[in-house]
Design a protein around this motif. Structure first.
Motif, PDB file in Angstrom:
ATOM      1  N   LEU A 242      19.791 -26.131  52.199  1.00  0.00           N
ATOM      2  CA  LEU A 242      19.162 -26.004  50.879  1.00  0.00           C
ATOM      3  C   LEU A 242      17.894 -26.858  50.792  1.00  0.00           C
ATOM      4  N   LYS A 243      17.944 -28.049  51.385  1.00  0.00           N
ATOM      5  CA  LYS A 243      16.770 -28.923  51.416  1.00  0.00           C
ATOM      6  C   LYS A 243      15.645 -28.259  52.205  1.00  0.00           C
ATOM      7  N   ASN A 244      15.986 -27.628  53.333  1.00  0.00           N
ATOM      8  CA  ASN A 244      14.985 -26.933  54.143  1.00  0.00           C
ATOM      9  C   ASN A 244      14.338 -25.781  53.383  1.00  0.00           C
ATOM     10  N   MET A 245      15.041 -25.266  52.394  1.00  0.00           N
ATOM     11  CA  MET A 245      14.511 -24.196  51.552  1.00  0.00           C
ATOM     12  C   MET A 245      13.672 -24.755  50.406  1.00  0.00           C
ATOM     13  N   GLY A 246      13.549 -26.083  50.347  1.00  0.00           N
ATOM     14  CA  GLY A 246      12.755 -26.723  49.307  1.00  0.00           C
ATOM     15  C   GLY A 246      13.497 -26.918  47.999  1.00  0.00           C
ATOM     16  N   LEU A 247      14.831 -26.873  48.050  1.00  0.00           N
ATOM     17  CA  LEU A 247      15.642 -26.993  46.841  1.00  0.00           C
ATOM     18  C   LEU A 247      16.319 -28.353  46.770  1.00  0.00           C
ATOM     19  N   LYS A 248      16.407 -28.891  45.572  1.00  0.00           N
ATOM     20  CA  LYS A 248      17.122 -30.143  45.329  1.00  0.00           C
ATOM     21  C   LYS A 248      18.487 -29.797  44.773  1.00  0.00           C
ATOM     22  N   VAL A 249      19.500 -30.486  45.281  1.00  0.00           N
ATOM     23  CA  VAL A 249      20.888 -30.209  44.899  1.00  0.00           C
ATOM     24  C   VAL A 249      21.481 -31.438  44.227  1.00  0.00           C
ATOM     25  N   THR A 250      22.189 -31.212  43.138  1.00  0.00           N
ATOM     26  CA  THR A 250      22.929 -32.271  42.479  1.00  0.00           C
ATOM     27  C   THR A 250      24.389 -32.145  42.894  1.00  0.00           C
ATOM     28  N   GLU A 251      24.954 -33.247  43.414  1.00  0.00           N
ATOM     29  CA  GLU A 251      26.352 -33.244  43.863  1.00  0.00           C
ATOM     30  C   GLU A 251      27.247 -33.871  42.800  1.00  0.00           C
ATOM     31  N   HIS A 252      28.455 -33.318  42.663  1.00  0.00           N
ATOM     32  CA  HIS A 252      29.428 -33.809  41.696  1.00  0.00           C
ATOM     33  C   HIS A 252      30.795 -33.907  42.372  1.00  0.00           C
ATOM     34  N   GLN A 253      31.531 -34.980  42.067  1.00  0.00           N
ATOM     35  CA  GLN A 253      32.885 -35.150  42.603  1.00  0.00           C
ATOM     36  C   GLN A 253      33.840 -34.117  42.015  1.00  0.00           C
ATOM     37  N   GLN A 254      33.705 -33.884  40.720  1.00  0.00           N
ATOM     38  CA  GLN A 254      34.508 -32.877  40.020  1.00  0.00           C
ATOM     39  C   GLN A 254      33.589 -31.714  39.654  1.00  0.00           C
ATOM     40  N   PRO A 255      34.107 -30.491  39.631  1.00  0.00           N
ATOM     41  CA  PRO A 255      33.265 -29.352  39.268  1.00  0.00           C
ATOM     42  C   PRO A 255      32.677 -29.521  37.859  1.00  0.00           C
ATOM     43  N   VAL A 256      31.405 -29.130  37.726  1.00  0.00           N
ATOM     44  CA  VAL A 256      30.726 -29.183  36.436  1.00  0.00           C
ATOM     45  C   VAL A 256      30.326 -27.768  36.017  1.00  0.00           C
ATOM     46  N   GLN A 257      30.109 -27.606  34.730  1.00  0.00           N
ATOM     47  CA  GLN A 257      29.703 -26.320  34.168  1.00  0.00           C
ATOM     48  C   GLN A 257      28.288 -25.971  34.617  1.00  0.00           C
ATOM     49  N   LEU A 258      28.078 -24.737  35.063  1.00  0.00           N
ATOM     50  CA  LEU A 258      26.737 -24.272  35.405  1.00  0.00           C
ATOM     51  C   LEU A 258      26.015 -23.850  34.126  1.00  0.00           C
ATOM     52  N   ASN A 259      24.706 -24.078  34.091  1.00  0.00           N
ATOM     53  CA  ASN A 259      23.897 -23.711  32.938  1.00  0.00           C
ATOM     54  C   ASN A 259      23.401 -22.278  33.053  1.00  0.00           C
TER      55      ASN A 259
END
Length: 105
Positions: free
Chosen positions: A21-38
């Motif tokens: 994902l980083k190689n695609m130029g995207l920043k990822v937010t990691e979470h220990q527990q699943p979070v709601q997608l916007n």
């Protein structure tokens, strides 16, 4: 009206997935527990890894839900096709394969 789909994948290495994902130029937010997608729609889905919708000019986030050691892609296909990354799934698959090959030498 759009909705989130959950797609089983072969993405089982978190580090390789994040690097892809980083190689695609995207920043990822990691979470220990699943979070709601916007989303602007009335859909609901959760994920451990989140690519915010603003990065791909979409109405919905892209997520990856870790289930039993494999990451499932959680996305709204309609929004994804209309984003600035309509070939996201293919691009990610290629990047993941290359990153895996590089890791294995």
């Amino acid at each position: 009206m759009s909705h989130f789909s959950t797609i089983k994948t072969q993405y089982n290495n978190r580090k390789v997935l994040l690097q892809s994902l980083k190689n695609m130029g995207l920043k990822v937010t990691e979470h220990q527990q699943p979070v709601q997608l916007n989303t602007t729609w009335n859909s609901q889905a959760v994920a451990h890894l989140v690519v915010e919708r603003s990065q791909i000019n979409s109405s919905s986030d892209i997520g990856f839900l870790n289930e039993e050691g494999s990451y499932q892609l959680v996305c709204d296909d309609y929004d994804l096709r209309r984003s600035n990354r309509p070939n996201f799934k293919q691009e990610l698959g290629t990047n993941y394969a290359v990153a895996t090959a590089q890791k294995l030498g």
